[in-house]
Design a protein around this motif. Structure first.
Motif, PDB file in Angstrom:
ATOM      1  N   VAL A 262       0.851  -1.199   0.000  1.00 56.49           N
ATOM      2  CA  VAL A 262       0.000   0.000   0.000  1.00 56.49           C
ATOM      3  C   VAL A 262       0.885   1.246   0.000  1.00 56.49           C
ATOM      4  N   LEU A 263       0.607   2.165  -0.923  1.00 58.71           N
ATOM      5  CA  LEU A 263       1.281   3.470  -0.939  1.00 58.71           C
ATOM      6  C   LEU A 263       0.183   4.537  -0.910  1.00 58.71           C
ATOM      7  N   PRO A 264      -0.177   5.044   0.289  1.00 57.75           N
ATOM      8  CA  PRO A 264      -1.312   5.964   0.423  1.00 57.75           C
ATOM      9  C   PRO A 264      -0.918   7.436   0.412  1.00 57.75           C
ATOM     10  N   SER A 265       0.128   7.790  -0.328  1.00 59.24           N
ATOM     11  CA  SER A 265       0.735   9.121  -0.266  1.00 59.24           C
ATOM     12  C   SER A 265      -0.217  10.249  -0.656  1.00 59.24           C
ATOM     13  N   TYR A 266       0.032  11.412  -0.052  1.00 55.33           N
ATOM     14  CA  TYR A 266      -0.652  12.636  -0.463  1.00 55.33           C
ATOM     15  C   TYR A 266      -0.073  13.154  -1.774  1.00 55.33           C
ATOM     16  N   SER A 267       1.206  12.894  -2.006  1.00 60.72           N
ATOM     17  CA  SER A 267       1.843  13.350  -3.245  1.00 60.72           C
ATOM     18  C   SER A 267       3.095  12.524  -3.529  1.00 60.72           C
ATOM     19  N   GLU A 268       3.273  12.132  -4.802  1.00 61.84           N
ATOM     20  CA  GLU A 268       4.469  11.450  -5.277  1.00 61.84           C
ATOM     21  C   GLU A 268       4.699  11.897  -6.718  1.00 61.84           C
ATOM     22  N   ASN A 269       5.943  12.179  -7.074  1.00 66.54           N
ATOM     23  CA  ASN A 269       6.190  12.498  -8.474  1.00 66.54           C
ATOM     24  C   ASN A 269       6.291  11.227  -9.311  1.00 66.54           C
ATOM     25  N   PHE A 270       6.649  10.110  -8.682  1.00 64.35           N
ATOM     26  CA  PHE A 270       6.734   8.829  -9.386  1.00 64.35           C
ATOM     27  C   PHE A 270       6.191   7.706  -8.513  1.00 64.35           C
ATOM     28  N   GLY A 271       6.785   7.475  -7.363  1.00 62.89           N
ATOM     29  CA  GLY A 271       6.364   6.392  -6.489  1.00 62.89           C
ATOM     30  C   GLY A 271       7.114   5.115  -6.796  1.00 62.89           C
ATOM     31  N   MET A 272       8.429   5.123  -6.516  1.00 60.97           N
ATOM     32  CA  MET A 272       9.284   3.983  -6.845  1.00 60.97           C
ATOM     33  C   MET A 272       8.816   2.702  -6.166  1.00 60.97           C
ATOM     34  N   VAL A 273       8.196   2.840  -5.007  1.00 64.61           N
ATOM     35  CA  VAL A 273       7.691   1.671  -4.279  1.00 64.61           C
ATOM     36  C   VAL A 273       6.714   0.878  -5.142  1.00 64.61           C
ATOM     37  N   VAL A 274       5.882   1.569  -5.906  1.00 66.24           N
ATOM     38  CA  VAL A 274       4.908   0.889  -6.760  1.00 66.24           C
ATOM     39  C   VAL A 274       5.626   0.038  -7.807  1.00 66.24           C
ATOM     40  N   ALA A 275       6.614   0.629  -8.475  1.00 65.92           N
ATOM     41  CA  ALA A 275       7.358  -0.109  -9.502  1.00 65.92           C
ATOM     42  C   ALA A 275       8.097  -1.296  -8.902  1.00 65.92           C
ATOM     43  N   GLU A 276       8.732  -1.096  -7.741  1.00 69.65           N
ATOM     44  CA  GLU A 276       9.478  -2.181  -7.105  1.00 69.65           C
ATOM     45  C   GLU A 276       8.549  -3.308  -6.677  1.00 69.65           C
ATOM     46  N   SER A 277       7.383  -2.964  -6.154  1.00 76.19           N
ATOM     47  CA  SER A 277       6.429  -3.976  -5.731  1.00 76.19           C
ATOM     48  C   SER A 277       5.924  -4.788  -6.921  1.00 76.19           C
ATOM     49  N   LEU A 278       5.525  -4.099  -7.985  1.00 77.70           N
ATOM     50  CA  LEU A 278       5.026  -4.804  -9.155  1.00 77.70           C
ATOM     51  C   LEU A 278       6.116  -5.659  -9.796  1.00 77.70           C
ATOM     52  N   ALA A 279       7.350  -5.176  -9.773  1.00 78.35           N
ATOM     53  CA  ALA A 279       8.464  -5.970 -10.313  1.00 78.35           C
ATOM     54  C   ALA A 279       8.644  -7.263  -9.536  1.00 78.35           C
ATOM     55  N   ALA A 280       8.262  -7.233  -8.254  1.00 74.72           N
ATOM     56  CA  ALA A 280       8.328  -8.429  -7.410  1.00 74.72           C
ATOM     57  C   ALA A 280       7.039  -9.240  -7.478  1.00 74.72           C
ATOM     58  N   ALA A 281       6.132  -8.867  -8.392  1.00 73.65           N
ATOM     59  CA  ALA A 281       4.862  -9.570  -8.605  1.00 73.65           C
ATOM     60  C   ALA A 281       3.916  -9.458  -7.413  1.00 73.65           C
ATOM     61  N   THR A 282       3.944  -8.309  -6.746  1.00 73.67           N
ATOM     62  CA  THR A 282       3.033  -8.045  -5.636  1.00 73.67           C
ATOM     63  C   THR A 282       2.120  -6.882  -6.018  1.00 73.67           C
ATOM     64  N   PRO A 283       0.792  -7.085  -6.013  1.00 76.38           N
ATOM     65  CA  PRO A 283      -0.122  -6.009  -6.410  1.00 76.38           C
ATOM     66  C   PRO A 283      -0.111  -4.861  -5.402  1.00 76.38           C
ATOM     67  N   VAL A 284      -0.581  -3.696  -5.847  1.00 81.56           N
ATOM     68  CA  VAL A 284      -0.442  -2.471  -5.067  1.00 81.56           C
ATOM     69  C   VAL A 284      -1.764  -1.721  -4.968  1.00 81.56           C
ATOM     70  N   ILE A 285      -2.034  -1.212  -3.778  1.00 81.94           N
ATOM     71  CA  ILE A 285      -3.069  -0.196  -3.579  1.00 81.94           C
ATOM     72  C   ILE A 285      -2.350   1.139  -3.505  1.00 81.94           C
ATOM     73  N   VAL A 286      -2.615   2.033  -4.441  1.00 82.08           N
ATOM     74  CA  VAL A 286      -1.885   3.300  -4.496  1.00 82.08           C
ATOM     75  C   VAL A 286      -2.869   4.460  -4.601  1.00 82.08           C
ATOM     76  N   SER A 287      -2.618   5.512  -3.838  1.00 81.05           N
ATOM     77  CA  SER A 287      -3.494   6.685  -3.888  1.00 81.05           C
ATOM     78  C   SER A 287      -3.224   7.483  -5.154  1.00 81.05           C
ATOM     79  N   LYS A 288      -4.180   8.327  -5.510  1.00 82.12           N
ATOM     80  CA  LYS A 288      -4.018   9.170  -6.689  1.00 82.12           C
ATOM     81  C   LYS A 288      -3.062  10.338  -6.433  1.00 82.12           C
ATOM     82  N   GLY A 289      -2.449  10.356  -5.239  1.00 83.22           N
ATOM     83  CA  GLY A 289      -1.350  11.288  -5.007  1.00 83.22           C
ATOM     84  C   GLY A 289      -0.105  10.883  -5.765  1.00 83.22           C
ATOM     85  N   ALA A 290      -0.082   9.646  -6.267  1.00 83.95           N
ATOM     86  CA  ALA A 290       1.017   9.142  -7.095  1.00 83.95           C
ATOM     87  C   ALA A 290       0.483   8.870  -8.509  1.00 83.95           C
TER      88      ALA A 290
END
Length: 307
Positions: free
Chosen positions: A199-227
């Motif tokens: 889960v990446l519930p950020s108020y703001s992200e210009n990219f959100g590297m955590v999302v890319a790293e998680s998906l690369a590890a085949a783990t789905p992500v809940i991400v806020s529209k701040g990213a």
């Protein structure tokens, strides 16, 4: 730096981030040379970032940074969201929209564990929205007792904030909620692979590297529209939600109710997406093309925005 630029006949000098003198020195060092100055703001022009120490930033920008940025030959944005932030700041130069690259690790299946796992990993900082995650967890923890929440990261940038979050967790009577500190290298890779949802519930992200790293590890992500990851829905690799406790609660209820095999399928979709569009090879080719266009001219690359 000036000596190196002149003696080595540099084609491009590329600065990353803003609001510090070290980010301005490359432009000063390349002044009155043929060297092209490029800037990657790295999220520092987002509305949320600008609201941190706004008075100091206005003074710094007026007397030091504005003229330097006006001299830039081009900007680099990691997402459409950051492209819009650069334009909103008033800069008219070409902008190359090129994402961060991601190393896609060898796939490793998760070990059998007592609880299925929701993971937050990143800086322990108010901008990350961890408080919303803790409040949302308090609303779902009693329904999904075979799940645990793990918070990984350090509050080095905001000393004391981790203690505030732990106090919040106690006041909410959270169960199966662990603050695990920082992890690096293989331990970080294992944190992704051993989790069922990130889960990446950020108020703001210009990219959100955590999302890319998680998906690369085949783990789905809940991400806020701040990213800038709305496409995660199109790729069927997770959830893109509004910022706040209620949207996070609803997403968690949906995700935690899915069979593990369904979560794995979504994670594999994300891994395929990362291989296709975010590999370092693809990013390096685009960045090299961008530099070549700046120094030698020719046709405008498709990812360079002139509008």
């Amino acid at each position: 730096l000036r000596q190196q630029i002149v003696s080595q006949n540099c084609g491009v000098v590329h600065a990353h981030s803003l609001w510090r003198f070290v980010n301005l020195y490359p432009a000063m060092a390349s002044r009155d040379t043929a060297t092209k100055f490029v800037v990657s703001p790295r999220g520092t022009l987002s509305e949320v970032a600008l609201n941190y120490s706004p008075f100091v930033k206005k003074i710094f920008h007026k007397f030091y940074q504005a003229s330097v940025l006006e001299s830039a030959a081009a900007f680099h944005a990691t997402s459409e969201k950051e492209y819009l932030e650069i334009r909103a700041a008033g800069f008219c130069q070409p902008i190359a929209v090129i994402p961060n690259g991601i190393r896609v690790p060898k796939y490793t299946a998760g070990h059998v564990k007592k609880f299925k796992q929701v993971l937050f990993i990143g800086r322990i900082h108010p901008i990350k929205g961890i408080d919303n995650l803790l409040r949302a967890w308090s609303l779902v923890q009693n329904t999904y007792k075979d799940w645990q929440l793990v918070i990984v990261g350090s509050d080095a940038e905001t000393p004391g904030y981790l203690s505030e979050l732990k106090q919040l967790a106690r006041s909410l009577s959270l169960e199966r909620c662990e603050f695990a500190g920082s992890v690096y290298g293989k331990d970080k890779a294992n944190a992704y692979s051993q989790s069922d949802i990130v889960v990446l519930p950020s108020y703001s992200e210009n990219f959100g590297m955590v999302v890319a790293e998680s998906l690369a590890a085949a783990t789905p992500v809940i991400v806020s529209k701040g990213a800038p990851w709305e496409k995660i829905i199109q790729e069927d690799a997770g959830w893109s939600i509004d910022i706040g406790v209620e949207p996070l609660e609803l997403a968690l209820k949906h995700a935690l109710s899915l069979p593990v095999n369904e979560l794995k399928r979504m994670g594999c979709n994300g891994r395929y997406w990362m291989n296709r569009d975010f590999s370092w090879k693809a990013v390096a080719v685009d960045m090299s093309c961008f530099y070549d266009w700046l120094t030698n001219g020719g046709d405008i690359p498709s990812f360079v925005r002139m509008d």
